[in-house]
Write an enzyme that holds these catalytic residues in place. Structure first.
Site, mmCIF file in Angstrom:
data_model
loop_
_atom_site.group_PDB
_atom_site.id
_atom_site.type_symbol
_atom_site.label_atom_id
_atom_site.label_comp_id
_atom_site.label_asym_id
_atom_site.label_seq_id
_atom_site.Cartn_x
_atom_site.Cartn_y
_atom_site.Cartn_z
ATOM 1 C CD GLU A 7 -3.038 -1.040 2.231
ATOM 2 O OE1 GLU A 7 -4.188 -1.379 1.945
ATOM 3 O OE2 GLU A 7 -2.716 -0.597 3.364
ATOM 4 C CD GLU B 281 -4.315 -5.473 2.885
ATOM 5 O OE1 GLU B 281 -5.031 -4.649 3.513
ATOM 6 O OE2 GLU B 281 -3.074 -5.503 3.002
#
Length: 616
Positions: free
Chosen positions: A183, A258
């Protein structure tokens, strides 16, 4: 001739060279225009995240069998730098940190693996997975091209590569893909830094498919051209296609790295739960579209010891240290038992089994649990009476300056008494118990932005003690580089700086020693250590009921079970049967606030949603 007789002998023992050296079957794994291709055929990864350090090693296989039973064909896991290199150059891949054994066990259970050695992991984990000692290098800047960081990162990822690169699918292992960074688009947009990450991974032996992952809003910033961009936090097929195609030459395949079926908890805030019905439609839509998905978390487990992280977004927000339970309201609960969410997700996944696939295996039975008989913790030791040798300094030193990662530091100074003064600690991190001549007079809590306390000092020289707890370094966002712990600036008393400090490091890397036969004094005041032994006919899951206690840490048979804190929402500590013994067991409690407490009770279920006391 001797060689012939040796082969005959070993053959009689059930061994032969072919068995000892039989190569594992190698596969190819590649990115097609719309699908992942395993040996040239489409593979839809239905994955769930679970983290080996959060599960007792003795229970790894049971959790993996549960993953298969829910219909997963893949598991995802981070690799945690701070557990594998706790001090510079000191590597640990043993016991609960043996990630290679975990990956091999997944393969034995018929599961593929998505590996995430980032090395930044976030994961509600202390410092986002970074080892504390990186902060001791002047000028080092994580998640950047800064040379000192790159050098430390390179050494670490090479050590990881020695463990895990041979387990990639092209070498006969189960690892299909390896994630580069984590991320990153939520933190920065330096494409040269991402390219450096890719090169470090390749140089460490990761020669298969690499990918990046980012939330919907940050894919463009965090993606490295040439790698597959995975998307986090969405189950909308149209959105997934748009983001992947826009950053991957107009094609797929499509992977949600995710997908969150619930959320984590922090001290002083409500427990997070989300009913399965809110999520089954999204799961169905992604699977129906033929896309791959990784649910974060499939099973959270427990963030034991002092390895929980924290969130902080600046002076306008509150510091939010996470609780020890990582139950996450996941399909598999903290103890590894299937929930209603597990059964609902299993029903969705069963609809998309490949043609001709065998039926899903039966769901293993839930583990039994019991409320054990209550204990009296009759063994006692005053924390202040059992201190190590101090480090002296005119001004307070941080945990990092003391080369201490976690736990507590006791700061001690002598100040003149006979007055009432305000004690002020600038930028306390994170929680302090303040004592005057050995008696507790108050606490300061960073969550509540407390930094001052009025002290009534008796006449004569006064021993001022400030016991400071690291409640968890920030694991996400702009404040990763502001993660020093302890007393990080000055201590003022009546507006004047206090100097002449002695600091006692209390990392509790191992369970403390409490001598038998030490009765509790009539007026115990400061933090105490309590202990007891008990016997079991048969180990069984149980839960420590800490609602009558104040704040502290518990060890069972040498295992640090985590923190407890009466403010909640977590009020119990999970005790896995795997860490109990048939026969004699020992338990130790560090209690900061209620030294008079001696009774320890057990429950057969967790309490994760009970708040009390002051909240931010």
């Amino acid at each position: 001739m001797r060689y012939f007789f040796l082969l005959v002998l070993l053959g009689g023992l059930g061994w032969c060279p072919a068995q000892a050296q039989a190569p594992a079957a190698r596969h190819t794994f590649a990115l097609g225009p719309t699908d992942f291709l395993l040996d040239g055929k489409p593979l839809q990864m239905i994955s769930g995240e679970l983290h080996y350090p959060r599960i007792p090693r003795e229970a790894w296989r049971a959790r993996l069998k549960m993953a298969k039973a829910m219909g997963l064909n893949t598991i995802g896991t981070y690799v945690f730098w701070n557990v594998h290199e706790p001090q510079p150059g000191q590597y640990d891949f043993t016991g609960n940190n043996d990630v290679a054994a975990f990956v091999r066990m997944a393969q034995q259970e018929g599961l593929w693996v998505i590996l995430r050695p980032s090395p930044y992991v976030c994961a509600e984990w202390e410092f986002g997975g970074y080892p504390y000692w990186l902060q001791n290098v002047p000028g080092l800047k994580v998640r950047s091209q800064e040379p000192q960081y790159v050098a430390a990162y390179k050494r670490y990822i090479e050590a990881v590569g020695k463990q895990l690169a041979p387990l990639q699918v092209g070498h006969g292992g189960p690892v299909l893909m390896v994630q580069v960074e984590n991320e990153y688009g939520s933190y920065g947009s330096d494409k040269q830094y991402l390219a450096l990450n890719k090169k470090l991974f390749e140089d460490a032996g990761f020669d298969g498919v690499l990918y990046t992952c980012d939330p919907v809003a940050d894919v463009a910033k965090g993606h490295l051209p040439g790698l597959l961009p995975a998307v986090n936090g969405t189950d909308k097929p149209a959105e997934i296609r748009r983001l992947v195609r826009a950053n991957h030459d107009g094609q797929g395949p499509y992977y949600v790295a995710e997908w969150y079926p619930a959320w984590f908890d922090w001290w002083g805030a409500p427990h997070h739960t989300v009913p399965a019905a809110r999520y089954t439609p999204g799961l169905d839509s992604v699977l129906r579209a033929g896309m791959s998905i990784n649910m974060y978390m499939f099973h959270g487990g427990t963030t034991r010891a002092f390895l929980n992280g924290a969130n902080y977004k600046g002076d306008t927000s509150h510091y939010e240290p996470q609780v020890s339970s990582y139950d996450y309201d996941a399909p598999l609960d903290e103890a590894g038992n299937p929930t209603a969410k597990f059964r609902a997700f299993r029903a969705v996944i069963a609809k998309y089994r490949p043609a001709g696939a065998a039926p899903l295996p039966p769901v293993p039975a839930a583990k039994p649990s019991a409320a054990l008989p209550a204990l009296q913790l009759t063994q006692y030791a005053s924390l202040l009476g059992h201190l190590p040798a101090p480090v002296a300094s005119p001004t307070p030193l941080t945990f990092e300056q003391l080369k201490q990662a976690y736990g507590f530091v006791l700061y001690r100074a002598t100040v003149p008494g006979g007055r009432s003064e305000v004690l002020k600690i600038n930028d306390l991190r994170d929680y302090a118990v303040v004592l005057v001549n050995g008696r507790r007079v108050g606490t300061l809590d960073r969550r509540l932005r407390q930094d001052s306390l009025r002290l009534a000092l008796p006449a004569g020289p006064v021993q001022l003690d400030i016991l400071v707890e690291n409640l968890g370094r920030i694991n996400f966002g702009a404040y990763l580089l502001q993660n020093n712990k302890g007393i990080t600036r000055r201590v003022l008393l009546g507006g004047r700086e206090v100097t002449g400090w002695r600091m006692y490091g209390l990392p509790f890397a191992q369970a403390p020693t409490v001598a038998a036969g030490s009765p509790t004094p009539a007026a115990a005041s400061g933090p105490v250590l309590r202990a007891a032994t008990f016997t079991l006919a048969q180990p069984i899951d149980t839960y420590l009921d800490m609602r009558q206690w104040g704040k502290g840490v518990v060890w069972l048979n040498g295992h640090n079970l985590g923190r407890y804190w009466a403010i909640g929402p977590q009020q119990t500590l999970y005790v896995p049967a795997e860490w109990l013994r048939k026969g004699t067991n020992d338990i130790k409690v560090l209690e900061l606030l209620r030294p008079e407490q001696t009774a320890l009770r057990f429950l057969d279920h967790p309490i994760l949603s009970e708040l009390s006391g002051p909240q931010p």
